[in-house]
Structures are given as C-alpha cells and as structure tokens.
Design an enzyme around this catalytic site. Sequence first.
Site, short mmCIF file in Angstrom:
data_model
loop_
_atom_site.label_atom_id
_atom_site.label_comp_id
_atom_site.label_asym_id
_atom_site.label_seq_id
_atom_site.Cartn_x
_atom_site.Cartn_y
_atom_site.Cartn_z
N ALA A 1 -33.11 24.03 -6.41
CA ALA A 1 -34.25 22.80 -6.98
C ALA A 1 -33.95 21.31 -6.48
O ALA A 1 -34.67 21.20 -6.01
CB ALA A 1 -34.40 23.35 -8.32
N PRO B 1 -33.62 17.81 -5.07
CA PRO B 1 -33.77 16.85 -6.04
C PRO B 1 -35.41 16.88 -6.60
O PRO B 1 -35.68 17.00 -7.74
CB PRO B 1 -34.01 15.37 -5.43
CG PRO B 1 -34.53 16.25 -3.63
CD PRO B 1 -33.66 17.08 -3.70
N GLY B 2 -35.79 18.08 -6.60
CA GLY B 2 -37.24 18.61 -7.32
C GLY B 2 -38.43 18.14 -6.63
O GLY B 2 -39.63 18.25 -7.60
N SER B 3 -38.59 17.81 -5.38
CA SER B 3 -39.85 17.64 -4.63
C SER B 3 -40.01 18.66 -4.89
O SER B 3 -42.31 18.79 -5.50
CB SER B 3 -39.44 17.33 -3.38
OG SER B 3 -39.27 15.91 -3.16
N LYS B 4 -39.61 19.83 -4.82
CA LYS B 4 -40.79 21.19 -5.19
C LYS B 4 -40.91 21.98 -6.28
O LYS B 4 -42.02 22.36 -6.35
CB LYS B 4 -40.25 21.96 -4.09
CG LYS B 4 -40.47 21.40 -2.57
CD LYS B 4 -39.74 23.20 -1.91
CE LYS B 4 -39.63 22.49 -0.21
NZ LYS B 4 -38.41 21.61 -0.16
N ASP C 1 -24.98 29.77 -9.72
CA ASP C 1 -24.52 29.96 -8.44
C ASP C 1 -25.63 30.86 -8.19
O ASP C 1 -26.14 31.91 -8.27
CB ASP C 1 -23.65 30.40 -7.67
CG ASP C 1 -23.94 31.27 -6.21
OD1 ASP C 1 -24.60 30.82 -5.91
OD2 ASP C 1 -22.10 30.66 -5.37
N ASP D 1 -35.73 27.30 -1.14
CA ASP D 1 -35.41 26.38 -0.50
C ASP D 1 -34.57 25.92 0.17
O ASP D 1 -33.29 25.43 -0.84
CB ASP D 1 -36.77 24.77 -0.83
CG ASP D 1 -37.03 24.30 0.05
OD1 ASP D 1 -37.36 24.47 1.11
OD2 ASP D 1 -36.33 22.66 -0.88
N CYS E 1 -35.48 23.45 6.43
CA CYS E 1 -36.09 22.16 7.20
C CYS E 1 -35.40 21.72 9.02
O CYS E 1 -34.30 21.26 9.05
CB CYS E 1 -36.31 21.08 6.41
SG CYS E 1 -34.72 20.49 6.21
C1 LIG Z 1 -33.09 22.06 0.77
S1 LIG Z 1 -32.33 21.41 -0.91
C2 LIG Z 1 -33.61 21.78 -1.83
C3 LIG Z 1 -34.52 20.59 -1.55
C4 LIG Z 1 -35.28 20.84 -3.21
N1 LIG Z 1 -35.95 22.15 -3.12
C5 LIG Z 1 -36.85 20.04 -3.06
O1 LIG Z 1 -37.77 20.34 -2.60
O2 LIG Z 1 -36.62 18.76 -3.42
C6 LIG Z 1 -31.04 22.72 -1.41
C7 LIG Z 1 -30.29 22.94 -1.88
O3 LIG Z 1 -29.95 24.13 -2.67
C8 LIG Z 1 -28.43 23.67 -3.23
N2 LIG Z 1 -27.45 24.83 -3.31
C9 LIG Z 1 -26.46 24.78 -2.16
N3 LIG Z 1 -25.61 25.29 -2.52
C10 LIG Z 1 -26.74 26.59 -3.17
C11 LIG Z 1 -26.33 28.05 -4.06
N4 LIG Z 1 -25.10 28.92 -3.27
N5 LIG Z 1 -27.52 28.57 -4.95
C12 LIG Z 1 -27.88 27.69 -4.62
N6 LIG Z 1 -28.53 26.47 -4.72
C13 LIG Z 1 -28.17 25.64 -4.00
C14 LIG Z 1 -27.85 22.93 -2.71
O4 LIG Z 1 -27.06 21.69 -4.15
C15 LIG Z 1 -29.27 21.71 -2.81
O5 LIG Z 1 -29.90 20.70 -3.38
#
Ligand SMILES: C[S@@+](CC[C@H](N)C(=O)[O-])C[C@H]1O[C@@H](n2cnc3c(N)ncnc32)[C@H](O)[C@@H]1O
Lengths: 161, 298
Positions: free
Chosen positions: B107, B109-112, B157, B172, B225
């Site tokens: 999630a 930084p929470g934009s979605k 996780d 995402d 992305c």
């Molecule tokens: C692409 S970013 C998400 C952007 C977010 N959805 C937004 O729209 O603001 C991916 C996120 O997945 C997290 N992440 C990394 N490993 C993960 C895991 N095993 N389980 C869940 N999230 C994980 C990362 O820390 C990162 O914050």
Amino acid sequence: MSPRSSRIRNIFEPLEKSLIAKLWQDRFGIPGPAFAGCKFFRKARSIWAISDVDLPRLSYETIGMRIMSCKDRPWKPTTSALQIFGRYATKNLLHLNREEAVIFLEGGSQGIESDCEIGYVVVFYRGDVLGCGLYSHGKLVSQIPKERRMASIARSEDCPV
Amino acid sequence: MDYLDRYREIVPDYVAFQAIQCQPLYNSARINTLKITREKLLERLEEEGVLFQSFHWYPLGLKLDIESPGKLLENLLGYIHIQEELSMVPPLVLGPEPGESILDLCASPGSKTTEISQMMENRGLVIANEPSLARVAPLRSNCERLGVLNVAVTRYDGRNFPRGPFDRVLVDAPCSSEGRERRGPGVLSRCSPERSLDLQVLQIDLLKNALRLTKPGGVVVYSTCTYAPEENELVVQAALGEADEFRLEKVCIPGLLECPGITEWNGKRLSDELSCTARYYPHINDTGGFYVAKIIKN
Ligand SMILES: C[S@@+](CC[C@H](N)C(=O)[O-])C[C@H]1O[C@@H](n2cnc3c(N)ncnc32)[C@H](O)[C@@H]1O
C-alpha cells in the site's frame, strides 16, 4: 476467545461513541451526529475513529484516523480530525486573516484577540479548517504537525500570470 | 537507455518510445472528493492563478503547470494528492463500491489506498498492508491528510497476509519501475532481466495470496509500473495456473489508449487470454508506463 482476538483488544480497545461525542460537544459544540457512521478505539493514550464496520481479526498498526490524544490534560484533538469534524464547531474556534494564517501554517505563535476559552481551538481561514491551535491569554500557538507546515501561502503573488 | 532494446519487438513505434524517455513528466494531482468537490477545487486554483488542465479521461485528475505542487495550500489541506496520471488507473479498474471490504496488499505511500477510499466515500473498509516500517509513516500521513476514515493499516508480508475474504484485492506490486524513467531519470540503469526475475518470484507469491484472499466472484487487480514481461504477463500466467478458477477481464479505460498484454515473449507462447491485460506506454498517452491486469475469481 482466540489468543489473536484478545491480543487485538489489548492493543485497540473499543470505546463508546457517546463518550467521545460528549467530549467534542463540550469543547467545540460539535453535535453528536457529526460522528454518525464512525466507531472509536483507544490505543495507549490515543483515540482513533474508523468507519462503522466489523474489523477482521488481524494485527493492526492503525485503525482509521488518530483523532485525539489523551496524554495530557486537556485532551488534544489532531489537526486531521479537526479538518474533518471541526467545521461543525460552534465554539472555541478562530478565524484568521491572511497574515495570521501564514504564521499559523508555518507553525508559529502570535497574539490574537478572541473570547475563546483557554485550551485547544479550531482554526479557520477563509472557510477552511487549517487545524488545531492552542489558545491562552491572547496567544495562539499553532499545533500543525511539522510535515504539514508551509513556508508560505503567498504563491499567487509569486507566479507571473 | 539501451536496456529498453529488449522491448523493441513488443512496443509499437519503438523509436518514439525511446525518445520520450528523456522528456520529463508534468506534475499531476488527484482531487480528493473526501474533502472538497471538483467544482470548488477548480474555482480555488483559478482564483489563485494556478495553471492546470483536467485529464481528458478522468475528471478528478489534473495536470498542474507549477513547479512544486506539494507546497500548494490545497495539498497541505488534503484537497488534492500529488499522484502520477497512470497511478490513478488501477483503483478505477478495481472498482471498489461504498461499503465493500478491500485489501490493498502493497500500500505505501497510499496513493491508490486513498483513491480507493474516496471511491468508497469513506464507507466500508480498506485494509492497507505495508510490511516496511519506514514506509508506514508516509502511508499514515497521506491517509490523515486526505481525511480518510475507512482505512486500517497492517504490516504483514503480503505473501503471508493471513485472512480474508475480501470483495476486491489490489496488488500494486514492488517492481523494477522502468515506467518511472521520465520522473526519475536513472531508473533504467538499475534494471536487468535478472532483477526482474528476482522480483517475479515475490510478485507471483503476492498475487497467488491475493487470489486466495478474494471472495468467489471478487476482483483482483495486479499492477506494476514496469514494462518487463517477467514482472507482468509472466506473473499473471504463473499465478493463475491451469485451473479455470480465475478468468481475466479486459482492462480498458475510455479515453486512455492501452496496448494489449503480450502473448509471446522470447519465442515462448503465453496464454492468449493475457491480451485482456493492458500495457500503457509513455509515448502513446504522454504519461509514464504501467501494466494492469484484472482477474475475476469464479
Ligand atoms: C509500487 S509500491 C506501492 C505503491 C502504492 N500502492 C501507491 O499507490 O502509493 C510497492 C510497495 O510494496 C511494498 N512491499 C515490498 N515487499 C512486500 C511484500 N512482501 N508484501 C507486501 N508489500 C511489499 C514496498 O515496501 C512498497 O511500499
């Protein structure tokens, strides 16, 4: 009850809505229905509000929005909560002019005349709730959290049209 | 930039694709209807002389012709959220409804998360999951600033997120972010097929768990992305497996041009169904790059 659910209860403890509503009514005159659709939890010295739904049994970091802190007396509303519920306030609120709003948004203190009671107040500028201030003896101290402060809102003058 | 050569065969008008990589992306923001109406917000920006343009495909999206939109009072008050144009797509494809229960598995930084919350009008429940402690802070502060009341944050996780079921789940996924080159030049220099394959392992497990956590009839959206098929079509194909428990639904946002997901990579045939998924390329809509797949659990 399973160990997991008792663990949640030890962390986030549900609270009666009427209890919270009364505090906001007493300090700000905010009517109870402003909180319709919310439920409340306490964790340590903070109180949280979330939409009125059943929460699945999970280990939570946060539940909804942190709306107040009871660490000290009196209790302190968060700026985020005032931006949602503060617009229903009927007392202990202040309207600032532009210069005052700039100081407030920068996190500063300033002299302001007002008949607010000593304590936390809802601070408005041009109809927007800017956030929480602490008022006493003619002085307003901004309680805007650091990451939400602003260097200047005078941008419209800065940009050539 | 030569790294992109591996996509020469799959990207239409490859030369334009390559050329646009060094053109910086305009700033963009989403209007936060939890705190203000579109009309009021636009009125304010006009009054203040901020130059903007609405997205032609999404009325709540704005291109802002201003250097530091983060400093706008409207941003501090949570009336807008600075967000990439294409980042607004996955929540729209997910289609959350007020009152539903939604999981946003990755999630911060929470934009979605906050876009989902606004689509739900602050009703129902969004679980915003983010394992990284450091990244929980920006997630929380965005939710607070934007006046979100229907989000609870967990720190599992995502591969082991324990229980559902949810009406809809968004994955995402952490990815190589090739589609962000226009925003942060240099992203591509850190990419390699090996890195994509490493990420793939994690991405497949995340998506598999998301599918498990979804109600029958529910929706899972998988997005990245990045362009690498290893992190996109190949992940979706691997997570869905052979069983017909899941099907892909066509991703299409009116007004935004997508390219169909690929069905062949490095000489290997992939499932034809993958053409329902969407690839968004920077030179086609003048955006960043994104991949979005919509999966229905039968
Ligand atoms: C692409 S970013 C998400 C952007 C977010 N959805 C937004 O729209 O603001 C991916 C996120 O997945 C997290 N992440 C990394 N490993 C993960 C895991 N095993 N389980 C869940 N999230 C994980 C990362 O820390 C990162 O914050």
